[in-house]
Write a protein that holds these residues in place. Structure first.
Motif, PDB file in Angstrom:
ATOM      1  N   GLU A 299      42.507  14.456  39.822  1.00  0.00           N
ATOM      2  CA  GLU A 299      41.903  14.609  41.143  1.00  0.00           C
ATOM      3  C   GLU A 299      42.241  15.963  41.755  1.00  0.00           C
ATOM      4  O   GLU A 299      41.454  16.511  42.537  1.00  0.00           O
ATOM      5  N   ALA A 300      43.398  16.519  41.394  1.00  0.00           N
ATOM      6  CA  ALA A 300      43.774  17.848  41.886  1.00  0.00           C
ATOM      7  C   ALA A 300      43.040  18.955  41.142  1.00  0.00           C
ATOM      8  O   ALA A 300      42.780  20.024  41.703  1.00  0.00           O
ATOM      9  N   ALA A 301      42.714  18.713  39.864  1.00  0.00           N
ATOM     10  CA  ALA A 301      42.064  19.754  39.054  1.00  0.00           C
ATOM     11  C   ALA A 301      41.014  19.122  38.151  1.00  0.00           C
ATOM     12  O   ALA A 301      41.166  19.081  36.923  1.00  0.00           O
ATOM     13  N   PRO A 302      39.909  18.604  38.719  1.00  0.00           N
ATOM     14  CA  PRO A 302      38.921  17.876  37.913  1.00  0.00           C
ATOM     15  C   PRO A 302      38.205  18.739  36.890  1.00  0.00           C
ATOM     16  O   PRO A 302      37.644  18.204  35.928  1.00  0.00           O
ATOM     17  N   ASP A 303      38.223  20.054  37.062  1.00  0.00           N
ATOM     18  CA  ASP A 303      37.511  20.931  36.131  1.00  0.00           C
ATOM     19  C   ASP A 303      38.410  21.516  35.047  1.00  0.00           C
ATOM     20  O   ASP A 303      37.944  22.290  34.205  1.00  0.00           O
ATOM     21  N   ASP A 304      39.676  21.198  35.058  1.00  0.00           N
ATOM     22  CA  ASP A 304      40.618  21.723  34.061  1.00  0.00           C
ATOM     23  C   ASP A 304      40.435  20.966  32.753  1.00  0.00           C
ATOM     24  O   ASP A 304      40.679  19.752  32.695  1.00  0.00           O
ATOM     25  N   PRO A 305      39.999  21.612  31.681  1.00  0.00           N
ATOM     26  CA  PRO A 305      39.713  20.890  30.427  1.00  0.00           C
ATOM     27  C   PRO A 305      40.947  20.251  29.807  1.00  0.00           C
ATOM     28  O   PRO A 305      40.850  19.188  29.186  1.00  0.00           O
ATOM     29  N   ASP A 306      42.129  20.884  29.954  1.00  0.00           N
ATOM     30  CA  ASP A 306      43.336  20.295  29.387  1.00  0.00           C
ATOM     31  C   ASP A 306      43.717  19.014  30.122  1.00  0.00           C
ATOM     32  O   ASP A 306      44.128  18.018  29.516  1.00  0.00           O
ATOM     33  N   VAL A 307      43.571  19.053  31.450  1.00  0.00           N
ATOM     34  CA  VAL A 307      43.851  17.851  32.239  1.00  0.00           C
ATOM     35  C   VAL A 307      42.859  16.751  31.880  1.00  0.00           C
ATOM     36  O   VAL A 307      43.235  15.589  31.669  1.00  0.00           O
ATOM     37  N   ALA A 308      41.588  17.097  31.808  1.00  0.00           N
ATOM     38  CA  ALA A 308      40.568  16.110  31.464  1.00  0.00           C
ATOM     39  C   ALA A 308      40.862  15.452  30.121  1.00  0.00           C
ATOM     40  O   ALA A 308      40.787  14.214  29.979  1.00  0.00           O
ATOM     41  N   GLU A 309      41.235  16.257  29.141  1.00  0.00           N
ATOM     42  CA  GLU A 309      41.513  15.712  27.813  1.00  0.00           C
ATOM     43  C   GLU A 309      42.742  14.804  27.835  1.00  0.00           C
ATOM     44  O   GLU A 309      42.737  13.719  27.246  1.00  0.00           O
ATOM     45  N   GLY A 310      43.788  15.245  28.540  1.00  0.00           N
ATOM     46  CA  GLY A 310      45.008  14.443  28.591  1.00  0.00           C
ATOM     47  C   GLY A 310      44.822  13.126  29.317  1.00  0.00           C
ATOM     48  O   GLY A 310      45.309  12.082  28.871  1.00  0.00           O
ATOM     49  N   VAL A 311      44.104  13.154  30.443  1.00  0.00           N
ATOM     50  CA  VAL A 311      43.880  11.933  31.209  1.00  0.00           C
ATOM     51  C   VAL A 311      42.968  10.980  30.430  1.00  0.00           C
ATOM     52  O   VAL A 311      43.206   9.765  30.392  1.00  0.00           O
ATOM     53  N   ALA A 312      41.956  11.516  29.813  1.00  0.00           N
ATOM     54  CA  ALA A 312      41.067  10.671  29.000  1.00  0.00           C
ATOM     55  C   ALA A 312      41.848   9.990  27.881  1.00  0.00           C
ATOM     56  O   ALA A 312      41.630   8.803  27.584  1.00  0.00           O
ATOM     57  N   ARG A 313      42.761  10.701  27.272  1.00  0.00           N
ATOM     58  CA  ARG A 313      43.558  10.119  26.189  1.00  0.00           C
ATOM     59  C   ARG A 313      44.442   8.981  26.710  1.00  0.00           C
ATOM     60  O   ARG A 313      44.559   7.930  26.082  1.00  0.00           O
ATOM     61  N   LEU A 314      45.047   9.198  27.891  1.00  0.00           N
ATOM     62  CA  LEU A 314      45.896   8.149  28.462  1.00  0.00           C
ATOM     63  C   LEU A 314      45.099   6.883  28.754  1.00  0.00           C
ATOM     64  O   LEU A 314      45.534   5.765  28.431  1.00  0.00           O
ATOM     65  N   TYR A 315      43.911   7.039  29.354  1.00  0.00           N
ATOM     66  CA  TYR A 315      43.142   5.852  29.703  1.00  0.00           C
ATOM     67  C   TYR A 315      42.514   5.189  28.472  1.00  0.00           C
ATOM     68  O   TYR A 315      42.319   3.969  28.447  1.00  0.00           O
ATOM     69  N   THR A 316      42.228   5.974  27.462  1.00  0.00           N
ATOM     70  CA  THR A 316      41.767   5.367  26.209  1.00  0.00           C
ATOM     71  C   THR A 316      42.869   4.517  25.600  1.00  0.00           C
ATOM     72  O   THR A 316      42.627   3.397  25.121  1.00  0.00           O
ATOM     73  N   ASP A 317      44.098   5.027  25.629  1.00  0.00           N
ATOM     74  CA  ASP A 317      45.229   4.263  25.113  1.00  0.00           C
ATOM     75  C   ASP A 317      45.472   3.008  25.953  1.00  0.00           C
ATOM     76  O   ASP A 317      45.768   1.941  25.409  1.00  0.00           O
ATOM     77  N   ARG A 318      45.340   3.152  27.278  1.00  0.00           N
ATOM     78  CA  ARG A 318      45.576   1.978  28.122  1.00  0.00           C
ATOM     79  C   ARG A 318      44.514   0.916  27.877  1.00  0.00           C
ATOM     80  O   ARG A 318      44.821  -0.283  27.836  1.00  0.00           O
ATOM     81  N   ALA A 319      43.271   1.329  27.724  1.00  0.00           N
ATOM     82  CA  ALA A 319      42.205   0.361  27.449  1.00  0.00           C
ATOM     83  C   ALA A 319      42.489  -0.431  26.181  1.00  0.00           C
ATOM     84  O   ALA A 319      42.237  -1.639  26.111  1.00  0.00           O
ATOM     85  N   ALA A 320      43.044   0.241  25.174  1.00  0.00           N
ATOM     86  CA  ALA A 320      43.327  -0.417  23.903  1.00  0.00           C
ATOM     87  C   ALA A 320      44.430  -1.458  24.019  1.00  0.00           C
ATOM     88  O   ALA A 320      44.556  -2.337  23.156  1.00  0.00           O
ATOM     89  N   GLN A 321      45.230  -1.377  25.081  1.00  0.00           N
ATOM     90  CA  GLN A 321      46.334  -2.320  25.266  1.00  0.00           C
ATOM     91  C   GLN A 321      45.927  -3.570  26.038  1.00  0.00           C
ATOM     92  O   GLN A 321      46.700  -4.519  26.128  1.00  0.00           O
ATOM     93  N   GLU A 322      44.725  -3.574  26.615  1.00  0.00           N
ATOM     94  CA  GLU A 322      44.301  -4.679  27.467  1.00  0.00           C
ATOM     95  C   GLU A 322      43.642  -5.796  26.666  1.00  0.00           C
ATOM     96  O   GLU A 322      43.144  -5.574  25.560  1.00  0.00           O
ATOM     97  N   THR A 323      43.623  -6.992  27.243  1.00  0.00           N
ATOM     98  CA  THR A 323      42.974  -8.133  26.598  1.00  0.00           C
ATOM     99  C   THR A 323      41.676  -8.532  27.286  1.00  0.00           C
ATOM    100  O   THR A 323      40.749  -9.009  26.630  1.00  0.00           O
ATOM    101  N   SER A 324      41.589  -8.372  28.611  1.00  0.00           N
ATOM    102  CA  SER A 324      40.385  -8.803  29.323  1.00  0.00           C
ATOM    103  C   SER A 324      39.299  -7.740  29.229  1.00  0.00           C
ATOM    104  O   SER A 324      39.580  -6.542  29.251  1.00  0.00           O
ATOM    105  N   LEU A 325      38.064  -8.210  29.113  1.00  0.00           N
ATOM    106  CA  LEU A 325      36.932  -7.288  29.033  1.00  0.00           C
ATOM    107  C   LEU A 325      36.873  -6.389  30.258  1.00  0.00           C
ATOM    108  O   LEU A 325      36.569  -5.197  30.140  1.00  0.00           O
ATOM    109  N   MET A 326      37.164  -6.937  31.434  1.00  0.00           N
ATOM    110  CA  MET A 326      37.060  -6.137  32.659  1.00  0.00           C
ATOM    111  C   MET A 326      38.044  -4.982  32.658  1.00  0.00           C
ATOM    112  O   MET A 326      37.672  -3.831  32.898  1.00  0.00           O
ATOM    113  N   ALA A 327      39.321  -5.270  32.393  1.00  0.00           N
ATOM    114  CA  ALA A 327      40.320  -4.199  32.394  1.00  0.00           C
ATOM    115  C   ALA A 327      40.023  -3.186  31.301  1.00  0.00           C
ATOM    116  O   ALA A 327      40.096  -1.975  31.519  1.00  0.00           O
ATOM    117  N   THR A 328      39.668  -3.663  30.120  1.00  0.00           N
ATOM    118  CA  THR A 328      39.376  -2.760  29.010  1.00  0.00           C
ATOM    119  C   THR A 328      38.267  -1.787  29.373  1.00  0.00           C
ATOM    120  O   THR A 328      38.405  -0.564  29.209  1.00  0.00           O
TER     121      THR A 328
END
Length: 422
Positions: A376-405
């Motif tokens: 949110e502080a740097a939405p156009d920073d490609p390194d931030v975008a890549e890192g945040v996307a990776r974190l949320y992809t990993d978190r999605a893989a840990q969930e069981t419910s369709l909604m959270a995933t």
């Protein structure tokens, strides 16, 4: 309290419970004489009578044609009556596919609140498309969800007859007892045919944790839902046709168990949440953390779609309003401003992201807070975008419910596209 589901099962009941999962697709299955159930995405039950076919629900326009073909392998009767258990797109929008060519228009019966639901959909089509894109597709720009079928509005065949609390219909030799029950929706109906001992629950049973906490949708009513489930258990139904998943056929003991176990699960969540609210009404996030969430080994109470934590939050919303309880969040500053300040304090967005990445293996929830501020502080920073996307992809893989995933997948997609979370 929820019963222990592991005891006193027959081998047939155990096999049914293992196979009839939320994503079950199949049919037609004869659940009673001249009565069939089929499901693709959601369930439809067809009762053949001397005066014609009675349908409970009609699926989506997308899948109704195939389900109608299933039913037509068993009967060519025209549709005399359709009953919508509630106004969601996967239950009330597919009737046209079931109608015989040139037949007289059927009566269509629903609870009185359904028209108001359709009016709300018609006023917010883009909103509906967006939130369903997140929930079912894991992103907000999926063109699939621009279709009429998923933007909602009024169905092609809206209800022609409404009732408030209860209604008894007689079609041919069969009786259909309709009862209103606020649960997933405020326009929900369950249907019982006593001559055939068939219970159609709509989404009050879905072979998973009840959808009583959906993060993006309107208020749910788990206390009324539990009451309705207990009323259903008293019918003595032998077969159960759910809103999602496969049917239970000629096993009254298992039907009763599913209904009462689910009622107890919901009651536990409500009572435990209210107990924490009564203890000083702390901020909402603290209430959630203090509630001892019930767990069950029952196949019909697994978090495959919704989950217990979300139900707690819906109870809080009803009894506690929209404010989180944190003073700064009563009239908060813009998130981008807060994120910029925190990034400056941390030594830049890179430091925030680095700390989030470091935390992730041991505290993913905390890591995601920092990741949100970084992007949110740097939405156009490609390194931030890549890192945040990776974190949320990993978190999605840990969930069981369709909604959270899918909501976490949506967050990853937003970060990758350098868009603000939405």
């Amino acid at each position: 309290m929820a019963e222990n589901p592991a005891s006193q099962w027959t081998s047939t009941a155990r096999r049914t419970a293992q196979e009839a999962k939320f994503f079950w697709t199949g049919g037609p299955i004869e659940v009673a004489p001249d009565t069939w159930f089929t499901s693709i995405g959601s369930g439809v039950t067809a009762f053949a009578t001397d005066e014609g076919l009675v349908l409970v629900d009609s699926g989506t326009r997308l899948f109704a044609g195939e389900m109608a073909e299933h039913i037509r392998t068993r009967t060519e009767l025209p549709v005399h009556t359709a009953i919508y258990t509630h106004g969601h797109v996967d239950h009330a929008f597919g009737l046209g596919a079931f109608l015989a060519e040139g037949q007289t228009a059927p009566q269509i019966v629903a609870q009185a609140n359904m028209d108001e639901r359709f009016a709300r959909y018609a006023r917010s089509p883009r909103h509906n498309a967006t939130i369903n894109s997140r929930q079912f597709g894991g992103r907000t720009d999926d063109p699939t969800f621009e279709s009429e079928d998923l933007r909602f509005g009024y169905p092609e065949y809206p209800p022609t007859r409404h009732y408030q609390q209860s209604l008894e219909l007689r079609v041919g030799e069969a009786t259909f007892e309709l009862r209103a029950c606020r649960g997933e929706t405020d326009d929900h109906t369950w249907v019982y045919c006593p001559e055939r001992r068939v219970l159609c629950t709509g989404d009050l049973i879905i072979w998973g944790v009840p959808n009583a906490g959906n993060p993006q949708k309107a208020q749910r009513y788990p206390w009324d839902w539990a009451k309705g489930l207990r009323e259903m258990a008293e019918t003595g139904a032998a077969s159960l046709c759910p809103g999602h998943g496969g049917p239970v056929v000629n096993d009254p003991g298992l039907v009763r168990r599913i209904l009462l176990d689910t009622a107890g699960f919901l009651e536990d969540i409500v009572e435990r949440t209210l107990a924490v609210l009564e203890d000083g009404s702390p901020p909402h996030v603290d209430i959630v953390r203090r509630v001892d969430l019930p767990e069950s080994d029952a196949p019909w109470l697994q978090p495959v779609y919704d989950e217990a934590e979300f139900i707690v939050r819906n109870v809080i919303r009803y009894f506690g309003g929209w404010w989180s309880g944190r003073p700064s969040e009563l009239k908060p500053a813009p998130r981008a401003d807060v994120a910029t300040e925190l990034a400056a304090l941390a030594g830049g967005v890179g430091a925030l992201l680095a700390r989030a990445t470091e935390l992730a293996p041991r505290n993913m929830a905390l890591a995601c807070h920092l990741a949100d501020y970084a992007v949110e502080a740097a939405p156009d920073d490609p390194d931030v975008a890549e890192g945040v996307a990776r974190l949320y992809t990993d978190r999605a893989a840990q969930e069981t419910s369709l909604m959270a995933t899918n909501l976490y997948r949506s967050a990853a997609a937003s970060a990758e596209a350098k868009r603000p979370f939405a």
